[in-house]
Design an enzyme around this catalytic site. Structure first.
Site, PDB file in Angstrom:
ATOM      1  N   GLU A 268     -11.246   0.564  -3.784  1.00 44.68           N
ATOM      2  CA  GLU A 268     -11.555   0.181  -2.398  1.00 44.68           C
ATOM      3  C   GLU A 268     -12.188   1.344  -1.636  1.00 44.68           C
ATOM      4  OE1 GLU A 268      -8.015  -1.214  -0.475  1.00 44.68           O
ATOM      5  OE2 GLU A 268      -8.908  -1.269   1.526  1.00 44.68           O
TER       6      GLU A 268
ATOM      7  N   LYS B  59     -10.052  -7.756   7.079  1.00 44.50           N
ATOM      8  CA  LYS B  59      -9.111  -7.392   8.143  1.00 44.50           C
ATOM      9  C   LYS B  59      -9.680  -7.947   9.435  1.00 44.50           C
ATOM     10  CE  LYS B  59      -7.621  -2.884   6.361  1.00 44.50           C
ATOM     11  NZ  LYS B  59      -7.962  -1.438   6.388  1.00 44.50           N
TER      12      LYS B  59
ATOM     13  N   LYS C 269      -0.968  -0.824  -4.479  1.00 48.47           N
ATOM     14  CA  LYS C 269      -2.213  -0.109  -4.136  1.00 48.47           C
ATOM     15  C   LYS C 269      -1.867   1.336  -3.854  1.00 48.47           C
ATOM     16  CE  LYS C 269      -4.807  -0.072   0.212  1.00 48.47           C
ATOM     17  NZ  LYS C 269      -5.555  -0.893   1.165  1.00 48.47           N
ATOM     18  N   LEU C 270      -2.549   2.240  -4.527  1.00 50.97           N
ATOM     19  CA  LEU C 270      -2.324   3.663  -4.314  1.00 50.97           C
ATOM     20  C   LEU C 270      -3.431   4.233  -3.445  1.00 50.97           C
ATOM     21  CD1 LEU C 270      -1.438   4.870  -7.942  1.00 50.97           C
ATOM     22  CD2 LEU C 270       0.122   4.043  -6.147  1.00 50.97           C
ATOM     23  N   LYS C 271      -3.047   5.004  -2.451  1.00 56.15           N
ATOM     24  CA  LYS C 271      -4.033   5.732  -1.667  1.00 56.15           C
ATOM     25  C   LYS C 271      -4.457   6.955  -2.483  1.00 56.15           C
ATOM     26  CE  LYS C 271      -4.238   3.483   2.282  1.00 56.15           C
ATOM     27  NZ  LYS C 271      -5.522   2.959   2.801  1.00 56.15           N
TER      28      LYS C 271
ATOM     29  N   SER D  13       0.856  -1.187   0.000  1.00 54.51           N
ATOM     30  CA  SER D  13       0.000   0.000   0.000  1.00 54.51           C
ATOM     31  C   SER D  13       0.896   1.242   0.000  1.00 54.51           C
ATOM     32  CB  SER D  13      -0.888  -0.042   1.250  1.00 54.51           C
ATOM     33  OG  SER D  13      -1.638   1.142   1.368  1.00 54.51           O
TER      34      SER D  13
ATOM     35  N   ASP E 269     -13.974  -2.162   2.404  1.00 51.35           N
ATOM     36  CA  ASP E 269     -13.098  -2.366   3.558  1.00 51.35           C
ATOM     37  C   ASP E 269     -13.903  -1.965   4.799  1.00 51.35           C
ATOM     38  OD1 ASP E 269     -11.190  -2.069   5.580  1.00 51.35           O
ATOM     39  OD2 ASP E 269      -9.771  -0.907   4.420  1.00 51.35           O
TER      40      ASP E 269
ATOM     41  N   GLY F 114      -4.401  -4.715   5.700  1.00 48.14           N
ATOM     42  CA  GLY F 114      -3.391  -4.509   6.732  1.00 48.14           C
ATOM     43  C   GLY F 114      -3.682  -3.253   7.524  1.00 48.14           C
TER      44      GLY F 114
ATOM     45  N   ASN G 183     -10.428   5.257   1.308  1.00 46.65           N
ATOM     46  CA  ASN G 183     -10.800   5.386   2.724  1.00 46.65           C
ATOM     47  C   ASN G 183     -11.968   6.372   2.924  1.00 46.65           C
ATOM     48  OD1 ASN G 183      -7.499   4.724   3.168  1.00 46.65           O
ATOM     49  ND2 ASN G 183      -8.939   3.610   4.473  1.00 46.65           N
TER      50      ASN G 183
ATOM     51  N   ASP H 162      -7.321   2.973  -3.149  1.00 38.98           N
ATOM     52  CA  ASP H 162      -8.076   2.956  -1.895  1.00 38.98           C
ATOM     53  C   ASP H 162      -8.315   4.393  -1.434  1.00 38.98           C
ATOM     54  OD1 ASP H 162      -9.200   2.455   0.575  1.00 38.98           O
ATOM     55  OD2 ASP H 162      -7.413   1.538   1.462  1.00 38.98           O
TER      56      ASP H 162
HETATM   57  O1  SMG Z   1      -0.490  -2.636   6.773  1.00 37.51           O
HETATM   58  O2  SMG Z   1       0.150  -2.400   4.734  1.00 37.51           O
HETATM   59  C1  SMG Z   1      -0.518  -2.057   5.696  1.00 37.51           C
HETATM   60  C2  SMG Z   1      -1.432  -0.863   5.541  1.00 37.51           C
HETATM   61  C3  SMG Z   1      -2.388  -1.045   4.421  1.00 37.51           C
HETATM   62  O3  SMG Z   1      -3.415   0.805   3.374  1.00 37.51           O
HETATM   63  C4  SMG Z   1      -3.427   0.051   4.308  1.00 37.51           C
HETATM   64  N1  SMG Z   1      -4.353   0.117   5.271  1.00 37.51           N
HETATM   65  O4  SMG Z   1      -7.613   1.315   4.528  1.00 37.51           O
HETATM   66  O5  SMG Z   1      -6.624  -0.421   3.871  1.00 37.51           O
HETATM   67  C5  SMG Z   1      -6.613   0.617   4.515  1.00 37.51           C
HETATM   68  C6  SMG Z   1      -5.395   1.092   5.270  1.00 37.51           C
HETATM   69  C7  SMG Z   1      -5.766   1.414   6.676  1.00 37.51           C
HETATM   70  C8  SMG Z   1      -4.655   1.695   7.580  1.00 37.51           C
HETATM   71  S1  SMG Z   1      -4.050   3.254   7.456  1.00 37.51           S
HETATM   72  C9  SMG Z   1      -3.209   3.548   8.914  1.00 37.51           C
HETATM   73 MG    MG Z   2      -8.647   0.248   2.973  1.00 35.29          MG
END
Ligand code: SMG
Ligand code: MG
Length: 369
Positions: free
Chosen positions: A216, A265, A164-166, A136, A241, A293, A193, A191
């Site tokens: 996502e 998760k 995966k790009l935020k 990520s 998610d 994660g 969020n 993703d």
């Molecule tokens: O553990 O590689 C990891 C983080 C993966 O992007 C990740 N998690 O929404 O999926 C998600 C985010 C939430 C955690 S951000 C602190």
């Molecule tokens: Mg996510």
């Protein structure tokens, strides 16, 4: 088994680089580890997926400590003789706090499996000894495309099998297009969020040109109807998610057409037992799942890797190596080899904290019994 004691250990681990998402930037991992000791003297470890602040979800570490100390742990102590499979039922009267209850269940399960000499992977139904790993990638702290490209290049060169790009409003179509142009064949997903509203559906549909594995959680966790409208409009698969907190919510989201792929998760769904149940349900109806994660230390990472070795986890997860986030993990580090990580085979989690490292990163510890 019978629990003799439960202790919470709060640790701070510096991150190798800031991790920025649509809801904020983390510079340091603030994590609660749980150590349970059974009446027979066997130790089990749990890790709470919550953060310092209630930004990913409503949970946060200070609240997790209180609910564990005053409500969750006392229920297990009062129960006397128990198994890990009893934990969800014993904790059910308490509402919410899935990450706190997941941490406790994980620690009890680890102790039970260490006692029995069984690995978590075998217990859950693992069908692989190595898993494909994705990574990520946060939004660059300096908002520079060049920073993103350099970071992605490092992960591609390291062998990660999926990127995966935020994304967030103002950081979506352009950076994702750049990454796709530079790596035309790499499995790629995004993703958000929950950063968008329904009014962004037409905007997000531009991502359909980029051959993504999935998008996502673009909309608010409560907005299943919005995700259904988006899924109708987009060719790209919609993955949930934050919205999926149980078998029932996963089933509803799938039935309503709001979710074509599920990010599982354990922390978000109250534990590894519910995570397995969601996996089983999705496997039965042909819905792909992958393992999310929460920037876990080696303890949570070990459990996630075991979970990700179940047959329905057909997409690479956010199961990156320890060095993605930490220069020094609390366990022996998980290392990426040819884009994969080996599933631990020892009893329980198969890993434990290195005592000196644990001492160094501990900022506070307290009995909960
Ligand atoms: O553990 O590689 C990891 C983080 C993966 O992007 C990740 N998690 O929404 O999926 C998600 C985010 C939430 C955690 S951000 C602190
Ligand atoms: Mg996510």
């Amino acid at each position: 088994m019978r629990l003799d004691s439960v202790e919470v250990i709060r640790c701070h681990l510096p991150l190798v680089r800031p991790f920025r998402t649509s809801f904020g930037t983390e510079y340091e991992k603030d994590v609660l580890l749980l150590k349970v000791t059974t009446a027979d003297g066997v130790v089990g470890w749990g890790e709470c997926a919550a953060d310092r602040a209630p930004l990913y979800s409503h949970e946060f570490n200070d609240a997790a400590i209180i609910v564990l100390r005053d409500h969750l742990v006392p229920r297990l102590m009062r129960a006397g003789e128990l198994t890990a499979e009893d934990v969800p039922g014993l904790l059910r009267p308490v509402r919410g706090h899935p990450m706190a209850r997941a941490a406790l269940e994980m620690a009890v399960l680890d102790a039970q499996l260490r006692t029995a000499g069984v690995s978590l992977g075998s217990y859950l139904g693992s069908t692989r000894d190595r898993i494909d790993c994705g990574v990520s990638v946060g939004i660059p702290d300096d908002d520079e495309l060049a920073t993103l490209m350099a970071e992605v290049e490092g992960y591609v060169d390291a062998g990660y099998r999926r990127i995966k790009l935020k994304i967030q409003p103002g950081w979506d179509i352009v950076p994702t297009t750049k990454v796709r142009e530079r790596w035309p064949d790499i499995p790629l997903q995004v993703d958000a969020n929950q950063a968008y509203g329904r009014d962004a559906i037409e905007h997000l549909a531009q991502l359909d040109a980029l051959d993504l594995l999935l998008i996502e959680q673009p909309l608010h966790e409560d907005d299943l109807r919005g995700h259904q409208l988006l899924a109708e409009r987009m060719v790209t698969a919609v993955c949930l998610d934050e919205s999926v907190i149980s078998v029932a919510t996963a089933d509803s989201a799938i039935e309503y057409g709001a979710c074509e792929i599920v990010n599982i998760k354990a922390g978000r769904v109250s534990g590894y037992l519910e995570a397995k149940a969601i996996h089983d349900m999705c496997l039965g109806r042909g819905i792909p799942v992958w393992c999310g994660g929460m920037v876990e230390t080696g303890l949570g990472r070990a459990a996630n890797i075991a979970l990700a070795s179940l047959p329905g986890f057909v997409l690479p997860g956010d199961t990156s190596a320890s060095d993605r986030f930490f220069t020094r993990d609390v366990t022996e580090p998980f290392v990426l080899r040819d884009g994969q990580i080996a599933v631990p085979t020892g009893p329980g989690l198969g890993v434990e904290p290195i005592p000196d490292v644990l001492d160094d990163i501990t900022v506070w510890r307290s009995p909960l019994t």
